[in-house]
Write an enzyme that holds these catalytic residues in place. Structure first.
Site, PDB file in Angstrom:
ATOM      1  N   THR A 178     -36.112 -20.288  -9.122  1.00  0.00           N
ATOM      2  CA  THR A 178     -36.356 -19.927  -7.743  1.00  0.00           C
ATOM      3  C   THR A 178     -37.829 -20.145  -7.463  1.00  0.00           C
ATOM      4  O   THR A 178     -38.676 -19.863  -8.312  1.00  0.00           O
ATOM      5  CB  THR A 178     -35.918 -18.473  -7.478  1.00  0.00           C
ATOM      6  N   GLU A 324     -32.171 -13.538  -7.507  1.00  0.00           N
ATOM      7  CA  GLU A 324     -32.249 -12.584  -8.610  1.00  0.00           C
ATOM      8  C   GLU A 324     -31.066 -11.612  -8.629  1.00  0.00           C
ATOM      9  O   GLU A 324     -30.951 -10.799  -9.532  1.00  0.00           O
ATOM     10  CB  GLU A 324     -33.554 -11.776  -8.498  1.00  0.00           C
ATOM     11  N   LYS A 431     -48.422  -8.460  10.792  1.00  0.00           N
ATOM     12  CA  LYS A 431     -49.184  -7.200  10.863  1.00  0.00           C
ATOM     13  C   LYS A 431     -50.260  -7.317  11.922  1.00  0.00           C
ATOM     14  O   LYS A 431     -51.186  -8.087  11.771  1.00  0.00           O
ATOM     15  CB  LYS A 431     -49.807  -6.876   9.505  1.00  0.00           C
ATOM     16  N   TRP A 436     -46.463  -3.168  12.312  1.00  0.00           N
ATOM     17  CA  TRP A 436     -45.656  -4.288  11.834  1.00  0.00           C
ATOM     18  C   TRP A 436     -44.780  -4.807  12.964  1.00  0.00           C
ATOM     19  O   TRP A 436     -44.158  -4.009  13.683  1.00  0.00           O
ATOM     20  CB  TRP A 436     -44.731  -3.832  10.705  1.00  0.00           C
TER      21      TRP A 436
HETATM   22  P1  AMP Z   1     -32.959 -16.933  -2.282  1.00  0.00           P
HETATM   23  O1  AMP Z   1     -33.528 -16.336  -3.500  1.00  0.00           O
HETATM   24  O2  AMP Z   1     -33.399 -18.333  -2.016  1.00  0.00           O
HETATM   25  O3  AMP Z   1     -31.489 -16.819  -2.243  1.00  0.00           O
HETATM   26  O4  AMP Z   1     -33.546 -16.099  -1.058  1.00  0.00           O
HETATM   27  C1  AMP Z   1     -33.308 -14.743  -0.950  1.00  0.00           C
HETATM   28  C2  AMP Z   1     -33.954 -14.212   0.282  1.00  0.00           C
HETATM   29  O5  AMP Z   1     -33.308 -14.708   1.454  1.00  0.00           O
HETATM   30  C3  AMP Z   1     -33.818 -12.712   0.416  1.00  0.00           C
HETATM   31  O6  AMP Z   1     -34.761 -12.031  -0.376  1.00  0.00           O
HETATM   32  C4  AMP Z   1     -34.035 -12.518   1.894  1.00  0.00           C
HETATM   33  O7  AMP Z   1     -35.400 -12.556   2.236  1.00  0.00           O
HETATM   34  C5  AMP Z   1     -33.368 -13.739   2.486  1.00  0.00           C
HETATM   35  N1  AMP Z   1     -32.008 -13.417   2.939  1.00  0.00           N
HETATM   36  C6  AMP Z   1     -30.856 -13.605   2.294  1.00  0.00           C
HETATM   37  N2  AMP Z   1     -29.815 -13.209   3.049  1.00  0.00           N
HETATM   38  C7  AMP Z   1     -30.332 -12.734   4.203  1.00  0.00           C
HETATM   39  C8  AMP Z   1     -29.787 -12.165   5.389  1.00  0.00           C
HETATM   40  N3  AMP Z   1     -28.495 -12.055   5.575  1.00  0.00           N
HETATM   41  N4  AMP Z   1     -30.653 -11.785   6.358  1.00  0.00           N
HETATM   42  C9  AMP Z   1     -31.983 -11.917   6.203  1.00  0.00           C
HETATM   43  N5  AMP Z   1     -32.556 -12.464   5.123  1.00  0.00           N
HETATM   44  C10 AMP Z   1     -31.748 -12.864   4.130  1.00  0.00           C
END
Ligand code: AMP
Length: 533
Positions: A178, A324, A431, A436
């Site tokens: 990642t 993760e 911010k 926020w």
């Molecule tokens: P990844 O590791 O590439 O799968 O990215 C994960 C990140 O995507 C999470 O920590 C969130 O910040 C974002 N994410 C995943 N699902 C959602 C969702 N339904 N709404 C908002 N953010 C999301």
């Protein structure tokens, strides 16, 4: 006599579909089609072929491929040998791919012909001895490298593995990387036990929804690349359930829509930008999408996109997770949205925890925030399938697991019903003057404005306020009109008390299209650099 201590192993996912759905089809776009019996036979052959070139317990086998039946075969064959499947993110830069191959210590690389030029660019700098198996769609094996052979030819020549051994369920099964905003990609791993439990919990969480969810009548097609958290783990779920599965190969809107129509696909998942791309493709108007259920994750589902999908009859819901977390943590309340009067916001909320998942919203001292629908904090989680450690990265692991809870780095809130809503990424939050602003809320408001195709809200450094919000929009139509409508929408939101006056973006910038990350999400890091002054 001693009792048999049944280890949770990926091979067991295959038992049920062979009993219930042996004739069900697995399809690779317009190239291959076979049933689950043939699938199981091919898995045994892939394992035989890999063993033949030296793969054993503890080996690492990398795959660079489009979404194909071969990829699904490797999802099973590689871990079933006790080896680790490294799903390579083919959208990373060549240097990052090289980093991941070296860091993972790949022994064998299965590479589609389309990625051989990329591999040849970095091959001399792969640090350990490795073997190549070529994946091609037409049996043509170009002469760039010497290889151990072509995948199909190896399968034909091998004898299938007759019986897969039992081993410790905690054996590593998968590995992928990642990428954060800084530093090298981080290696995330999952064990057999974790993947089996994730598979069963997702089936139990999505399955029992009358008239919805994911059930045995569904036809499944992923539109999340299989290198992205194992296609969000759903290929294992679809296999466990014995569904008809369609693997689309390389993503192209016309082709994806064609496959949905041809195979009557009823269940998919993707990031919101891909759903938007499909809905705005010219072919969408001619495609019946009224039987299609789509889970959106990876980024927030903007209300404007959800509305567009609903207008086409698509049963769309958000889910939440991350690399993760295997990935599933929460999913929109699919029972509540059966009610035709349910607000769209119930579909875009990230909803309720999946079975076995604990989710909390906490302050910096790990105290729970009130469940009042307004108090935000960091989302932390526990579940049986969360990655236990970043590979060879103790500092990263320590940060991830502070206090025995996995820190998502996401900001969110819980309401009185226990529904989780994500308001931001910790690093994307804007911010200003000590307050926020939720970038997702600004994007949500903008997404329903006529003429907004894509939108991102970012914080830009400001000498007085620390940061100020800037809205970046990819429009369809006259930008002057879109800007007027956006200004009116923000003013309306302030009047209705939804938005604070100081949260209204100072600048609205227009671009042809927004930059995307390697998994198709909006790339705010690039936007922040572009609009920093
Ligand atoms: P990844 O590791 O590439 O799968 O990215 C994960 C990140 O995507 C999470 O920590 C969130 O910040 C974002 N994410 C995943 N699902 C959602 C969702 N339904 N709404 C908002 N953010 C999301």
């Amino acid at each position: 006599m001693t009792a048999y201590a049944y280890p949770l192993l990926i091979k067991q996912i295959l038992t049920a579909p062979l009993a219930h759905a042996p004739r069900q089809q697995i399809i690779h776009a317009d190239r291959t089609r076979y049933d689950y019996r043939t699938f199981a036979d091919r898995v045994a052959r892939v394992a035989g072929a890999l063993r033949g070139i030296g793969v054993a317990e503890g080996s690492v086998v990398a795959v660079l491929d489009w979404d194909s039946n071969r990829y699904l075969e490797c999802f099973f064959a590689v871990p079933m040998l006790g080896a680790t499947l490294h799903t390579v993110n083919v959208r990373l830069s060549p240097e990052q791919i090289l980093f991941t191959i070296n860091h993972a210590e790949d022994d064998v690389i299965l590479c589609h012909v389309d990625f051989l030029p990329l591999l040849s660019e970095i091959a001399a700098r792969i640090e350990r001895p490795w073997q190549l198996v070529v994946l091609s769609d037409d049996g043509q094996c170009p002469d760039i490298f010497s290889s151990s052979g072509d995948y199909e030819a190896l399968l034909e020549a091998t004898s299938p593995v007759p019986d897969f051994p039992d081993f410790d369920e905690n054996t590593r099964a998968t590995l992928f990387y990642t990428t954060g905003t800084t530093g090298d990609p981080k290696g995330v791993t999952y064990s057999h036990r974790q993947l089996v439990l994730h598979t069963m919990a997702v089936a139990a969480g999505l399955g029992p929804i009358p008239g919805g969810g994911l059930n045995r009548g569904d036809v499944y097609m992923p539109i999340t690349p299989l290198f992205h958290v194992h296609g969000w783990g759903i290929p294992y779920v679809a296999t466990l359930m014995g569904l008809k599965q369609v693997y689309p190969g390389r993503y192209d809107p016309a082709r994806l829509l064609g496959l949905i129509a041809e195979h009557d696909v009823t269940f998919s998942h993707c990031v919101p930008t891909i759903l938007s791309m499909l809905l705005t493709a010219p072919e969408a108007a001619m495609t019946d999408l009224s039987r299609w259920k789509v889970i959106i994750g990876g980024s927030a589902l903007p209300e404007g996109v959800a509305r567009q999908a609903l207008e086409r009859g698509i049963d769309v819901h958000a889910a939440y997770g991350m690399s993760e977390t295997c990935p599933f943590l929460t999913v929109a309340d699919m029972m509540a949205t059966r009610d035709p009067d349910a607000p769209v916001s119930l579909r875009t909320a990230t909803g309720k925890p999946a079975p076995m998942v604990q989710v909390r919203v906490v302050d910096a001292e790990m105290n729970d925030m009130p469940r009042d629908g307004v108090s935000t904090g960091e989302i932390v989680a526990r579940a049986p399938w969360l990655t236990q450690a970043y590979l060879k990265n103790a500092a990263g692991t320590q940060e991830l697991w502070q206090g025995g809870w996995l820190h998502t780095g996401d900001v969110g809130l819980l309401d009185g019903s226990g529904t989780l809503r994500i308001t931001d990424r910790l690093k994307d939050v804007i911010k200003t003057g000590g307050e926020w602003i939720s970038s997702l809320e600004l994007e949500n408001l903008a997404s329903v404005v006529d003429g907004v195709a894509e939108v991102a809200a970012i914080g830009i450094p400001d000498p007085i306020w620390g940061e100020r919000p800037v809205l970046v929009v990819a429009p369809h139509g006259e930008t002057a009109d879109v800007k007027t409508r956006l200004r009116a929408a923000f003013a309306g939101a302030v009047t209705r008390g939804i938005l604070s006056k100081w949260a209204v973006p100072d600048r609205i910038e227009f671009v042809d299209s927004l930059p995307k990350t390697s998994v198709g999400k909006l790339d705010k890091k690039v936007l922040r650099t572009l609009f920093a002054i």
